[in-house]
Design a protein around this motif. Structure first.
Motif, PDB file in Angstrom:
ATOM      1  N   THR A  60      -5.259  -0.943   8.067  1.00 27.17           N
ATOM      2  CA  THR A  60      -3.845  -0.688   7.600  1.00 27.17           C
ATOM      3  C   THR A  60      -3.802  -1.805   6.297  1.00 27.17           C
ATOM      4  O   THR A  60      -3.330  -0.992   5.277  1.00 27.17           O
ATOM      5  CB  THR A  60      -2.523  -0.959   8.624  1.00 27.17           C
ATOM      6  N   THR A  61      -4.222  -2.921   6.503  1.00 29.70           N
ATOM      7  CA  THR A  61      -4.066  -3.671   5.061  1.00 29.70           C
ATOM      8  C   THR A  61      -4.926  -3.148   4.058  1.00 29.70           C
ATOM      9  O   THR A  61      -4.742  -3.111   3.008  1.00 29.70           O
ATOM     10  CB  THR A  61      -4.247  -5.028   5.700  1.00 29.70           C
ATOM     11  N   ALA A  64      -3.317  -0.410   2.519  1.00 28.16           N
ATOM     12  CA  ALA A  64      -2.173  -0.617   1.697  1.00 28.16           C
ATOM     13  C   ALA A  64      -2.769  -1.397   0.344  1.00 28.16           C
ATOM     14  O   ALA A  64      -2.088  -1.368  -0.707  1.00 28.16           O
ATOM     15  CB  ALA A  64      -1.557  -1.915   2.410  1.00 28.16           C
ATOM     16  N   GLY A  65      -4.193  -2.073   0.603  1.00 28.19           N
ATOM     17  CA  GLY A  65      -4.632  -2.581  -0.653  1.00 28.19           C
ATOM     18  C   GLY A  65      -5.139  -1.640  -1.616  1.00 28.19           C
ATOM     19  O   GLY A  65      -4.972  -1.789  -2.811  1.00 28.19           O
ATOM     20  N   GLN A  67      -3.701   1.313  -2.119  1.00 30.15           N
ATOM     21  CA  GLN A  67      -2.491   1.538  -2.712  1.00 30.15           C
ATOM     22  C   GLN A  67      -1.968   0.881  -3.567  1.00 30.15           C
ATOM     23  O   GLN A  67      -0.781   1.246  -4.153  1.00 30.15           O
ATOM     24  CB  GLN A  67      -1.701   2.308  -1.800  1.00 30.15           C
ATOM     25  N   GLY A  68      -2.310  -0.503  -3.826  1.00 34.80           N
ATOM     26  CA  GLY A  68      -1.786  -1.499  -4.683  1.00 34.80           C
ATOM     27  C   GLY A  68      -0.456  -2.047  -3.833  1.00 34.80           C
ATOM     28  O   GLY A  68       0.139  -2.727  -4.775  1.00 34.80           O
ATOM     29  N   LYS A  69      -0.172  -2.100  -2.531  1.00 40.03           N
ATOM     30  CA  LYS A  69       0.499  -2.594  -2.100  1.00 40.03           C
ATOM     31  C   LYS A  69       0.461  -3.656  -1.338  1.00 40.03           C
ATOM     32  O   LYS A  69       1.442  -4.351  -0.570  1.00 40.03           O
ATOM     33  CB  LYS A  69       1.240  -1.376  -1.000  1.00 40.03           C
ATOM     34  N   ALA A  70      -0.785  -4.516  -1.236  1.00 43.26           N
ATOM     35  CA  ALA A  70      -1.162  -5.614  -0.427  1.00 43.26           C
ATOM     36  C   ALA A  70      -2.202  -6.419  -1.670  1.00 43.26           C
ATOM     37  O   ALA A  70      -2.777  -5.538  -2.253  1.00 43.26           O
ATOM     38  CB  ALA A  70      -1.836  -5.207   0.758  1.00 43.26           C
ATOM     39  N   GLN A  74      -5.072 -10.927   0.730  1.00 36.76           N
ATOM     40  CA  GLN A  74      -4.593 -10.562   2.177  1.00 36.76           C
ATOM     41  C   GLN A  74      -5.577  -9.305   2.737  1.00 36.76           C
ATOM     42  O   GLN A  74      -5.798  -9.321   4.016  1.00 36.76           O
ATOM     43  CB  GLN A  74      -3.313 -10.011   2.206  1.00 36.76           C
TER      44      GLN A  74
END
Length: 108
Positions: A60-61, A64-65, A67-70, A74
């Motif tokens: 999940t992380t 998200a990474g 997609q530029g969200k994390a 992290q």
């Protein structure tokens, strides 16, 4: 042939239940505290559930990474934790398979 926890579950339940009723060297366990004792099967099931959760969190992380969200740090930490969990599961599986093979070679 792939070996999974689900395939080992009946054997683990049977072995774990017998092992939980005895301590080291076959002596009965003496409960000295109020904490309930868990058997081997419950311990393995808990470890497997934790490992699955860690791998899912890493995936999940990582998504998200991408997609530029994390943040990158992290993502790296989550992926490394997932890698460590997978290595631990593989090591435990190898030990269980090795122990099973050793038991199967014993003479009756």
């Amino acid at each position: 042939m792939s070996l999974s926890i689900a395939m080992l579950s009946p054997d683990i339940d049977r072995i774990g239940g017998a092992a939980a009723s005895k301590g080291i060297g076959g002596a009965p366990n003496v409960s000295s505290g109020a904490a309930p004792q868990t058997d081997f099967a419950q311990t393995l099931a808990s470890m497997a559930a934790d490992a699955i959760g860690t791998v899912k969190a890493g995936e999940t992380t990582a998504i998200a990474g991408m997609q530029g969200k994390a943040p990158l740090q992290q993502v790296v930490q989550a992926v490394m934790q997932a890698d460590q969990a997978l290595r631990t599961v593989v090591a435990v599986r190898d030990k269980v398979v090795g122990a099973y093979q050793e038991i199967s070679r014993m003479q009756i």
